[in-house]
Design a protein around this motif. Sequence first.
Motif, short mmCIF file in Angstrom:
data_model
loop_
_atom_site.label_atom_id
_atom_site.label_comp_id
_atom_site.label_asym_id
_atom_site.label_seq_id
_atom_site.Cartn_x
_atom_site.Cartn_y
_atom_site.Cartn_z
N LEU A 1 6.35 -4.90 10.10
CA LEU A 1 6.42 -6.36 10.10
C LEU A 1 5.92 -6.95 8.78
N GLU A 2 4.89 -6.33 8.22
CA GLU A 2 4.39 -6.78 6.91
C GLU A 2 5.44 -6.59 5.82
N MET A 3 6.13 -5.46 5.84
CA MET A 3 7.16 -5.20 4.84
C MET A 3 8.38 -6.09 5.07
N GLN A 4 8.67 -6.39 6.34
CA GLN A 4 9.81 -7.26 6.62
C GLN A 4 9.55 -8.68 6.11
N SER A 5 8.35 -9.17 6.30
CA SER A 5 8.01 -10.50 5.80
C SER A 5 8.03 -10.56 4.28
N ALA A 6 7.76 -9.43 3.62
CA ALA A 6 7.83 -9.37 2.16
C ALA A 6 9.24 -9.16 1.65
N GLY A 7 10.20 -8.87 2.54
CA GLY A 7 11.59 -8.72 2.13
C GLY A 7 11.99 -7.33 1.70
N PHE A 8 11.19 -6.31 2.02
CA PHE A 8 11.49 -4.95 1.58
C PHE A 8 12.29 -4.16 2.61
N VAL A 9 12.17 -4.47 3.90
CA VAL A 9 12.94 -3.80 4.95
C VAL A 9 13.54 -4.86 5.87
N SER A 10 14.53 -4.45 6.62
CA SER A 10 15.19 -5.34 7.57
C SER A 10 15.43 -4.57 8.86
N VAL A 11 15.69 -5.30 9.93
CA VAL A 11 15.93 -4.72 11.24
C VAL A 11 17.25 -5.26 11.78
N GLN A 12 17.97 -4.41 12.49
CA GLN A 12 19.26 -4.76 13.07
C GLN A 12 19.23 -4.46 14.56
N GLU A 13 19.61 -5.43 15.36
CA GLU A 13 19.66 -5.25 16.82
C GLU A 13 21.07 -4.84 17.23
N VAL A 14 21.17 -3.73 17.96
CA VAL A 14 22.45 -3.21 18.43
C VAL A 14 22.41 -3.17 19.95
N PRO A 15 23.15 -4.03 20.68
CA PRO A 15 23.10 -4.02 22.15
C PRO A 15 23.80 -2.79 22.72
N ARG A 16 23.30 -2.32 23.86
CA ARG A 16 23.89 -1.15 24.51
C ARG A 16 25.24 -1.48 25.16
N ASP A 17 25.40 -2.69 25.71
CA ASP A 17 26.63 -3.08 26.36
C ASP A 17 27.02 -4.48 25.92
N GLY B 1 0.80 -1.21 0.00
CA GLY B 1 0.00 0.00 0.00
C GLY B 1 0.84 1.27 0.00
N ARG B 2 0.14 2.40 0.03
CA ARG B 2 0.81 3.70 -0.01
C ARG B 2 1.62 3.95 1.26
N GLN B 3 1.14 3.49 2.41
CA GLN B 3 1.89 3.68 3.64
C GLN B 3 3.22 2.92 3.60
N GLY B 4 3.20 1.71 3.08
CA GLY B 4 4.44 0.95 2.96
C GLY B 4 5.43 1.62 2.03
N LEU B 5 4.94 2.16 0.91
CA LEU B 5 5.82 2.86 -0.01
C LEU B 5 6.41 4.10 0.64
N ARG B 6 5.60 4.83 1.41
CA ARG B 6 6.09 6.04 2.09
C ARG B 6 7.17 5.68 3.10
N LEU B 7 6.98 4.60 3.87
CA LEU B 7 7.98 4.19 4.84
C LEU B 7 9.27 3.74 4.16
N ALA B 8 9.16 3.04 3.05
CA ALA B 8 10.36 2.60 2.33
C ALA B 8 11.15 3.80 1.81
N ARG B 9 10.47 4.80 1.29
CA ARG B 9 11.17 5.99 0.81
C ARG B 9 11.82 6.75 1.95
N ILE B 10 11.18 6.80 3.10
CA ILE B 10 11.78 7.48 4.27
C ILE B 10 13.06 6.77 4.68
N LEU B 11 13.04 5.44 4.75
CA LEU B 11 14.23 4.70 5.13
C LEU B 11 15.34 4.83 4.09
N ARG B 12 14.98 4.90 2.81
CA ARG B 12 16.01 5.07 1.79
C ARG B 12 16.67 6.43 1.88
#
Length: 694
Positions: free
Chosen positions: A578-594, A541-552
């Motif tokens: 989560l919907e976009m991650q399951s479709a393979g368009f965005v990814s998430v990275q975990e960065v520990p504080r310590d 949808g349009r919201q997913g496209l808007r979020l992808a452009r923001i991240l780019r």
Amino acid sequence: MMLVRARKQNPPISTGRNGLTQYQTKPLAELCALLIDELHGELPSRIFAMLLTKGRSTVPQLAQYTSMTPRQIRHGLAVLHQHNLLFYHVDAGSEFAFYEANPENAYNLIRTGKILEMVETSFGAPAKDVVQNLLLSGQTRISDLVAAYKEKIEHASKEAATNGEDDDWTAEPNGINGDAPSTNKAGPVVKSTAHLNSIICRLVEAELIEVVHSTTFESPQDVQKIVEKEVMDKFFPAGVKGNKAKIEFQEKMAEGLRKMRAESKSLKRKLEQQGSGIKRRKLMENLSMAVTNGNHEEDLDPVLDPRQVIRINYEKCLVDLRNRRLVQFATDMYGETTAYVYGVLLKLLTKDLPRCRQDPLADTSDDKHDTEKPFIVTTDLILDNLKTSVDLSLGIGKAERRQISRSAAERIDPYPPAKRTFLEEAEVEGEASADEDEDDDESSEESEDDADYKPVANGDTNGVNGTNGTRVKFAGTGSAAKEPRRMDRPTQLRQHLLILCESAQRFVRHCGPDEWTVDFPPLMRALRETELDTVIERKCGRQGLRLARILRSKGKLEEKALPNVALMRKPELQQKMLEMQSAGFVSVQEVPRDLKADVKKSFFLWFCDVERSLGHMLANSYTTMVHCMQVLEALRYRERDVLETTKRTDVRGREKDTMRKEYYERYSRYLECERKLFAQMMRLDDLVSVLRDF
């Protein structure tokens, strides 16, 4: 069984003709095997699939892998060799030759229809018929092609003289359902052997046909080893020592690779030495019209050597297909007139461009062979190649000159985007660049602007904009506006080119006074991102496209900061991410504080990896095309009794009259499903071309 064996093992890494290493995935390997099975039969398909699976192999090894006899293996290899679908290499003193699959040419089989359509649009129906025969027969000697056409022409002449034109009817169905009325045969499109010779000359000059030489079927790795051995034996017998010697070695390697690659253009060089190429092009500008009027000048073309072996040059065909895709893209953005101008510009720019992607080994920074140096065309050259019947006033409007910054609109960018970035950074602490030095004198701007227009005659009170009879009004214009002015044709052409320059995709770059060029790498990146945006919008949808452009644009964003940037509620945003991650368009990275990994004390950064998303789209495209081929095979098996009936000579072409109603309805439904499946594969091939080949 062939498809099952192709799925069980991972195919090896293969290097393409452009020197780029590509991993042959399972869906791509299976798709290539299915395409060969569709066009050339099961025997070559099984051998090709095994070559993709096992890599370089000899005839005894292939016989062991496939459980076939050496005689069957040689028959299948002969078919693959005839259609340029494999490489082979013979070592000195070796008893057997090593064979290797050519997946690039195997995949190009799916583009046969597009290549024929492109040739027909550019060169006419006779050239399409010649290219079709070359695609069906593979590499062919010119004498064999001439003999086949001569026999066909004589047979058509005898049939016309014996039977007349009353009882001739088409053998193939005319229309999707085969129910169109039968029409009389129009005779062969190639009228004589001289006409065939002229068509081949034109296709050779356009580089759509190339000559087969001794190293044509050597793989890129073997070609590199051959050139390397020649360079070492001739120039570096004692070895390469020192940085200067390494640079000289790379230059000699590039020169040797270019020389070997130029052997396929030997026939084109011979035609250019004849000195009649320009005259032929002028006299045969419209080949079909010349043939129809009976005044075709075939005698101006030199007679080709009948011993030459020719084949289709897929690399040059991809260049022309890329031009068509870019013109279609420009049509969707700016209309048909601007896209037509862009098509003429691309045709002039790519006239001498051999391939879409550069060869990193052969294409060096040498001034004589620098492929990164863009080709340039002038406004006058574009104007000379435009059809006079095209109305250039369409697709452009007119505004008050005070509303337009002429210096910004006609700014000259002499360097491509990557090189221009470094120059702008270097000019920060120095003097102002040429782009910043603008002339704000309104009187001079007004005089230049007035020079672009021709005043309307006193008797003309229509106030039209251009010659199409329409008026385009903008804000601020009205009764107080001055007398309408009409642009001449060169100025209208410049307006279309400036529109293409100002686009967000940068279709054209204004590189000098009345000089234009196209930066293909950044343009194709923009086109790939556009295709990615289309898929994201369709799935998320349009919201997913808007979020992808923001991240780019922003890069990696922390999960807590993303709702404020996207102006969305946190639950809705998390669900969409989560919907976009399951479709393979965005990814998430975990960065520990310590040092202790604690989920509650970690940052979660969302990001959009464009290359990974494009690779995911490419793999899905291969899988979908394989599924289309399998569905088509299942349909053929289900309707095999009907299809066997249509192959009969007394039924072919007259299905509606000779077949029973229920059989004909089943046949019509099958044809409709076949058309939809092929159309889906063509759309997917457009996506694959943009993501991989262009």
